[in-house]
Design a protein around this motif. Structure first.
Motif: not given
Ligand code: AVI
Length: 334
Positions: A52-61, A228-232
């Motif tokens: 989950f925790y790429d750049e976009a995922g970390s921002r979403l988290f 969105a976090f899940n789909r990312n």
């Protein structure tokens, strides 16, 4: 983790003498390809939540932690603020404070102010994130010595600890322990106990079981940030492995499994479809799910049993007035 870590001080302009020393254990990059292909080929499809925790995922988290439905972050901060002095008395002031995952700056700042450790040792797999938060804290706590360790704490790890520093305390916030399967969680706690040594203490945030409607809303918010976090995850797989998964062809699902006491997140295929990932073709039936995350919720006694099995003695536990979240103080048995 490589046998030899490199250590260096990392000066930053505008912060005077840097008190941040980086110990880089060069954690091996995850075998994203192997794990994704195996997970999608399994009879019950699954993907590893650490992706989950790429750049976009970390921002979403980060955005998730601010959502009205996602109570854990603000509830844990409230507990730390209300009981910081008591926690400091348990953990001991002027000691070494290790933080596993250098996550929320508000949590650690509350604890640093209460504990006033002589050395702070944040451990994180992301070098950039680790250094960024270490330098921010160095600016805020100019007399604090910071020994930042870039390592993957979910596997075996060692820390640059000087025996003259005295007693050790660790902080593992956010109920991150809940994202491990119970067996893995026990093993991880056992490794933390081994690092801390007899008499060392662990302060750990653990989410509590509660009304399934509250839990499911926390993992399926009205604004769709968690969706969105899940789909990312699929977007990341497409980018990094060369794939043509269509994130919009999957629904986000969060459900509480009462028997296992865990919230499960899934991506549910909206139709019969197939997609290509890293040159391999995967078929999805309509309604078939990819299990992307489990978030275990432990009642106080259940978590204490888990901790005891890992070599800890439960000392004290704090909760919020609505019994939503718990913070345990555990001592390593001698
Ligand atoms: C990081 N971890 C503790 C979060 C949780 O609550 O399990 C991850 C998360 N997944 C969806 N929302 C938050």
């Amino acid at each position: 983790m490589r046998a030899h870590a490199t250590a260096r001080t990392t000066p930053r302009e505008g912060h005077g003498v840097a008190r941040v020393r980086l110990h880089d254990h060069h954690p091996a990059p995850a075998d994203v390809r192997g794990e994704v292909l195996a997970g999608l080929a399994a009879p019950a499809k699954h993907l590893p939540p650490k992706l989950f925790y790429d750049e976009a995922g970390s921002r979403l988290f980060d955005a998730i932690t601010e959502l009205p439905e996602y109570y854990p972050t603000r509830t844990e901060i409230g507990i730390l603020q209300a009981h910081g002095a008591e926690m400091a008395a348990r953990l001991g002031r002027g000691r070494v404070l290790i933080e596993l995952g250098s996550g929320s700056s508000r949590k650690i700042q509350t604890l640093l102010a209460a504990l006033q450790p002589r050395v702070y040792v944040p451990v994180d797999i992301s070098r950039e994130h680790l250094l960024e938060s270490a330098h921010a804290l160095a600016a805020r706590f100019p007399t604090l010595e910071i020994q930042a360790v870039c390592a993957d704490y979910s596997g075996p790890f060692a820390l640059p600890l000087d025996p003259t520093w005295g007693g050790l305390a660790a902080f593992f916030p956010g109920s991150s322990i809940g994202n491990f399967e119970p067996d893995q969680a026990r093993r991880l706690l056992g490794r933390i106990a081994a690092v801390l040594g007899a008499g060392g203490r662990l302060l750990i945030g653990v989410d509590l079981p509660k009304d399934p409607a509250v839990l499911e809303a926390a993992y399926d918010d009205a604004q769709g940030v968690t969706a969105a976090f899940n789909r990312n995850l699929l977007t990341r797989i497409n980018r990094e492995l060369g794939g043509d998964l269509d994130p919009q062809a999957f629904d986000h699902l969060a459900r509480f499994d009462t028997e296992r006491s865990r919230v499960e997140m899934h991506l549910v295929s909206r139709l019969d479809q197939q997609a290509r990932v890293a040159g391999e073709v995967f078929r999805f039936r309509r309604g078939e799910t990819i299990h992307t995350e489990s978030s275990y919720k432990y009642a106080i006694a259940a978590f204490q049993r888990l901790a005891q099995a890992a070599g800890f003695v439960p000392e004290q536990v704090w909760t919020d007035p609505h019994q939503r979240f718990s913070v345990h103080c555990l001592r390593v048995d001698s």
